[in-house]
Scaffold this active site. Structure first.
Site, PDB file in Angstrom:
ATOM      1  N   ARG A  40       0.851  -1.187   0.000  1.00 47.14           N
ATOM      2  CA  ARG A  40       0.000   0.000   0.000  1.00 47.14           C
ATOM      3  C   ARG A  40       0.891   1.243   0.000  1.00 47.14           C
ATOM      4  O   ARG A  40       1.233   1.781   1.045  1.00 47.14           O
ATOM      5  CB  ARG A  40      -0.911  -0.010   1.228  1.00 47.14           C
ATOM      6  CG  ARG A  40      -1.887   1.154   1.318  1.00 47.14           C
ATOM      7  CD  ARG A  40      -2.823   0.941   2.497  1.00 47.14           C
ATOM      8  NE  ARG A  40      -3.768   2.027   2.669  1.00 47.14           N
ATOM      9  CZ  ARG A  40      -3.501   3.152   3.347  1.00 47.14           C
ATOM     10  NH1 ARG A  40      -2.329   3.343   3.923  1.00 47.14           N
ATOM     11  NH2 ARG A  40      -4.435   4.091   3.457  1.00 47.14           N
ATOM     12  N   SER A 112     -12.839  -2.640   0.392  1.00 44.45           N
ATOM     13  CA  SER A 112     -13.054  -2.036   1.716  1.00 44.45           C
ATOM     14  C   SER A 112     -14.500  -1.594   1.850  1.00 44.45           C
ATOM     15  O   SER A 112     -15.010  -0.889   0.973  1.00 44.45           O
ATOM     16  CB  SER A 112     -12.167  -0.801   1.886  1.00 44.45           C
ATOM     17  OG  SER A 112     -10.822  -1.165   1.935  1.00 44.45           O
ATOM     18  N   LYS A 141      -4.112   6.050   8.939  1.00 43.32           N
ATOM     19  CA  LYS A 141      -4.827   6.546   7.768  1.00 43.32           C
ATOM     20  C   LYS A 141      -5.395   7.919   8.086  1.00 43.32           C
ATOM     21  O   LYS A 141      -6.252   8.051   8.957  1.00 43.32           O
ATOM     22  CB  LYS A 141      -5.946   5.564   7.397  1.00 43.32           C
ATOM     23  CG  LYS A 141      -6.692   5.895   6.115  1.00 43.32           C
ATOM     24  CD  LYS A 141      -7.699   4.778   5.820  1.00 43.32           C
ATOM     25  CE  LYS A 141      -8.841   5.205   4.930  1.00 43.32           C
ATOM     26  NZ  LYS A 141      -8.527   5.184   3.515  1.00 43.32           N
TER      27      LYS A 141
END
Ligand code: TZP
Ligand code: MG
Length: 216
Positions: A40, A112, A141
């Site tokens: 990621r 997600s 995040k």
């Protein structure tokens, strides 16, 4: 897809390691027993395209050594270029149905979701597994929404969602077992391993905690 692969799902980009070599951190995580890895490369300090590809190749090779699936976040072109085992997309990305058309059929597609509606839609679009969260508060995040908690997973199961589920957000060894007890097939996490003083030990502790839980 083998839902066992979701048990201990480690996620990392070059900006999640507190300055350590991502390859080294991943090597340790693999030694500690992670069952899946997601590359990621996102947010502040994320690498540009070519650098991202170069790092992706190295991380994919590491995963292959340990026979652990290598998943790419968001970037469908990069996932295809890296011949990844899967792609993980969010609600801001193209729907899974569209992504599926572009990817080789062997590639796993994760989506997600936060709500029951999103979960039903992802299932209808052909998702192979769901990432549900944030479970708890997270600093990793920046644009994370409000946590859904264990109830978020219980509700999806009660509403008949049967797809494999992995919880995400704010998960560490202290709360990993509850996620599986609530109905998930595993936990996905970044900082509990990527920023641990000893990533291998952190992964091993998580793995042994999860091996001791009986899920659904
Ligand atoms: N999606 C929802 S929360 C999150 C992502 C990518 C961050 C998870 O990071 P951490 O460090 O495991 O809380
Ligand atoms: Mg996304």
């Amino acid at each position: 897809m083998e839902k066992q692969m979701l048990k201990l799902y480690f996620i990392m980009g070059s900006n999640n390691t507190g300055g350590r070599e991502p390859e080294q951190v991943l090597q340790e995580a693999l030694q500690g027993g992670i069952t899946c890895f997601q590359f990621r490369e996102k947010g502040k300090g994320a690498l540009p395209e070519e650098e991202k590809w170069k790092l992706g190749r190295k991380l994919k090779a590491k995963c292959a050594e340990f026979h652990v699936p290598f998943i790419v976040n968001d970037d469908v072109d990069m996932a295809i270029r890296l011949e990844a085992d899967g792609i993980h997309i969010g609600q801001e990305d193209d729907p899974a149905s569209k992504v599926k058309e572009r990817c080789p059929s062997r590639m796993v597609i994760g989506v997600s979701v936060r709500t029951i509606e999103e979960a039903h839609q992802a299932a209808a679009d052909g998702a192979d597994y769901l990432g549900v969260g944030p479970m708890f508060a997270t600093d990793t995040k920046e644009d994370a929404k409000a946590p859904v908690g264990l109830e978020g997973i219980r509700r999806l199961r009660a509403e008949g969602i049967t797809l494999p589920i992995v919880g995400i957000g704010g998960i560490d060894v202290s709360n990993a077992a509850e996620i599986v007890e609530a109905g998930a097939d595993g936990v996905s996490l970044i900082s509990a391993i990527s920023l641990a003083d000893a990533p291998e030990e952190a992964a091993r502790n998580l793995r042994s905690r999860l091996d001791g839980v009986s899920g659904r």
